[in-house]
Design an enzyme around this catalytic site. Structure first.
Site, short mmCIF file in Angstrom:
data_model
loop_
_atom_site.label_atom_id
_atom_site.label_comp_id
_atom_site.label_asym_id
_atom_site.label_seq_id
_atom_site.Cartn_x
_atom_site.Cartn_y
_atom_site.Cartn_z
N SER A 194 45.44 53.64 40.16
CA SER A 194 44.24 54.48 40.18
C SER A 194 43.39 54.15 38.96
O SER A 194 43.91 53.69 37.94
CB SER A 194 44.61 55.97 40.19
N ASP A 250 29.27 43.76 38.60
CA ASP A 250 30.69 44.08 38.58
C ASP A 250 31.45 42.76 38.52
O ASP A 250 31.10 41.81 39.23
CB ASP A 250 31.07 44.85 39.85
#
Length: 694
Positions: free
Chosen positions: A390, A321
């Site tokens: 989000s 990541d």
């Protein structure tokens, strides 16, 4: 295929300072001695089939010490049987000691951790706002507690209010405090047993008693949950098969001795069997596995199982990541880039308005940058509704009471927002987005209603030394892939600067899982590092999931390894230890089997040369009597175990080389060495026994 090899295994100085202090050696040896005696329990020894056979042999010879004729007429003297019995006991003791010593190092670390997990008092906040003092053991998930400066955080949780520096040295060994605050997955996660150094924190407890991170660490380093790994089980089956083969050989020798009128008694036959079965690796097998997990823990990595350590040695693909893993995780606003017709001040003002209630590092840096540009007194009117970021909308902002909407986010998300508001996408906005992306930054487009005001340049800072670490992984044959939510242009720049092999842009949590499954379907083991809640599904899917200790509770729950230093590049050390564990086990197995072959040709001629003169041609060691040969081989078989304990604990050192070169080296070193060592050792012991008159 890329060469498969790793550096000689040494603990870097930078890692040593974080490792727990070793326990007092005298105490460790004493506890291992006591534990070794306790392990003579047949219920425990039956889990090690090879050593269980030795235990049966010891019991049988012990019975012969009472009555040498208990299994039939024999020429063996009581003294000889006593020697055999004692050496068999010594073999069992050394095997038990190897395992007990390995376990003892982990238990000593657990005692240190238990001191950290003191029974602290906590101030639990009630629904009416009042507080009550309770024991940390009475806290449950969902409880809210307040922790002031100088107090211990009672259990794992998430910060919901306050900003404070926290001393995590009890967990990580790192003395520098870390800042904890709400609004960020990483910065809001706190661990029980750590200490608040300044200000105060209001924390929502996320675990129940016995489920905290510290509780799990204690259970793991104590070895309470250690189970045999698939490789260890396979090797155990092989050792059982070899034991059965040599059992048949010894039974055959008994019949052959009767036929050739050679003298061979039950005590000698038992001793011969113990010499020939793979007792060396059988004695050290469990210790090697425990030591592998111990070496990982000394790098400040907690492995949930030995299987995870072994799997790391076979990893072929590493999924990374970007944010918080390759980069520092705090993207900072560095520049406001307005489109034509909009001023820099206007862009800065509405950007600040959209970020006033944004508690993320990015949002805070936007407000700070706008102030530095002279934009003062930015406020939102009462009734404004902040819209949090989000993963689905990929944007955040604020809805004002007059109906106006301000949004900042990814270019495609804001383009969709502007179109829905009836506006049009200016061509210059696209140019500014590409300009920021080409510089390796993250473009954040800002719009108010149907108007696009411009782009905020967020800079990603790559962690020092990452490119060199990825180069090492490439040398080891590991492919590195970066997953990021950034657009393809930005992702390509970061990937190039970091030195990863490939990247996946605009990745959602489900995309990471798809990539992992894709490589797993090709037969490759996949490892992944991550720290956020959105990484949890992929960490669970990966064969090796390394979560950062600074990450969220969800990430740590999903992973099978946790890095206490929160250094994603640590995975290369974990992979090194995994490879070292596999090679150490293979090398000592090779040595043990080679030992058995050598002992076979050293002992058999000595036993049968008197009855079969032709066997004297093979009696190259000239050990003399059959009893001298048996005792010499049996003593060598016992003492080689403690001599190899340091190697089992430390692991076999090796340098970067291909798999074939590595195999050839170990066969030559441990295979040939395993054949030669018994001839030398047994001969020296035989000469010593001759001096004693045996």
């Amino acid at each position: 295929m890329a060469p498969l090899g790793i550096e000689s295994f040494t603990v870097p100085r930078s890692k040593r300072k974080h490792a727990p202090k070793p326990p007092e050696k005298v105490s460790l040896y004493r506890n291992a001695f006591k534990s070794a005696l306790f392990k003579f329990n047949p219920k425990l020894m039956i889990h090690n089939p090879v050593m269980f056979v030795v235990l049966i042999g010891f019991i049988l010879t012990l019975m012969m010490c009472v009555n040498t004729q208990i299994f039939g007429k024999t020429m063996a003297t009581v003294g000889y049987v006593l020697w055999v019995t004692f050496i068999l006991w010594l073999t069992l003791f050394f095997a038990n000691y190897a395992e007990a010593y390995a376990e003892g190092r982990g238990k000593a670390q657990a005692e240190t951790l238990k001191k950290t997990r003191s029974d602290t008092l906590a101030r639990r906040i009630l629904e009416n706002g009042q507080t009550e003092q309770v024991s940390a053991g009475d806290l449950r998930a969902g409880d809210i507690v307040r922790v002031d400066a100088g107090e211990i955080i009672p259990s794992d949780g998430e910060v919901i209010e306050g900003i404070a520096s926290v001393d995590e040295s009890a967990i990580t060994g790192e003395s520098a405090p870390v800042i904890k605050e709400p609004g960020s997955d990483i910065a809001s996660s706190v661990t029980g047993g750590t200490k608040v150094q300044s200000d105060h924190l209001v924390i929502r407890i996320t675990t129940n008693p016995g489920e905290s991170f510290l509780d799990k660490m204690i259970a793991l380093v104590e070895g309470a949950k250690r189970q045999k790994t698939p490789n260890e089980i396979t090797l155990t089956v092989l050792l059982v098969a070899l034991t059965l083969i040599f059992l048949l050989v010894c039974v055959t020798l008994l019949a052959y001795a009767y036929y050739s009128k050679a003298s061979i008694d039950i005590a000698t036959l038992i001793a011969l069997l113990v010499c020939l079965i793979p007792t060396t690796i059988g004695a050290l097998l469990s210790a090697i596995g425990i030591a592998g997990m111990d070496r990982v823990s000394r790098f400040n990595v907690i492995a949930m199982s030995g299987k995870a350590v072994e799997a790391s040695g076979d990893v072929g693909v590493l999924i990374l990541d970007k944010t918080g893993t390759i980069t520092l995780g705090n993207r900072l606003a560095s520049e406001f880039l307005p489109v034509k017709g909009k001023s820099r001040e206007d862009l800065a003002r509405i950007s600040a308005e959209s970020s006033l209630d944004d508690t993320t590092p990015e949002g805070k840096s936007i407000v700070e940058l706008s102030k530095n540009l002279g934009v003062k007194d930015v406020t939102n009117p009462p009734g404004s509704n902040f819209i949090e970021f989000s993963a689905e909308t990929r944007s955040s902002g604020v809805d004002l009471p007059d109906g106006e909407k301000i949004r900042k986010g990814a270019a495609d998300a804001i383009k969709r927002f502007v179109t829905e508001q009836g506006g049009s996408w200016p061509e210059q906005a696209h140019e500014l987005v590409e300009q920021v992306a080409r510089q390796g930054g993250t473009p954040l487009v800002v719009a108010k209603g149907a108007d696009v005001y411009g782009v905020i340049h967020l800079k990603d800072i790559i962690k020092p030394g990452m490119k060199e670490r990825f180069a090492q992984m490439r040398t080891m044959g590991i492919r590195t892939i970066m997953c990021t939510g950034d657009n393809p242009i930005t992702a390509s720049v970061i990937a190039r600067e970091a030195g990863v092999d490939d990247y996946i842009a605009e990745a959602k949590p489900e995309d990471k899982i798809k990539v992992i499954k894709k490589y797993q379907s090709e037969g490759l083991l996949v490892a992944m590092t991550g720290d956020g809640t959105n990484d949890a599904p992929a960490l669970a899917q990966a064969d090796v999931g390394l979560a950062m200790n600074s990450g969220t509770q969800a990430a740590k729950e999903a992973a099978n390894m946790i890095d206490l230093d929160s250094d994603p590049s640590k995975l290369i050390d974990v992979v090194s230890i995994g490879k070292q564990l596999l090679i150490t086990r293979g090398a000592l197995t090779t040595f043990s089997v080679a030992n058995d072959i050598a002992k076979y040709f050293a002992i058999i001629p000595a036993i049968f040369s008197s009855a079969l003169p032709a066997m004297k041609l093979f009696d190259i060691m000239h050990l003399g009597s059959s009893q001298n040969a048996i005792l010499s081989a049996l003593i060598f078989n016992a003492v080689i175990i403690p001599l190899l304990i340091p190697l089992a604990m430390k692991g076999v050192q090796f340098k970067p080389m291909t798999a074939n070169q590595l195999l050839s080296r170990n066969v030559l070193l441990f295979g040939l060495g395993g054949i030669i060592a018994p001839f030398i050792g047994i001969k020296i012991i035989s000469l010593g026994l001759n001096l004693l008159g045996l």
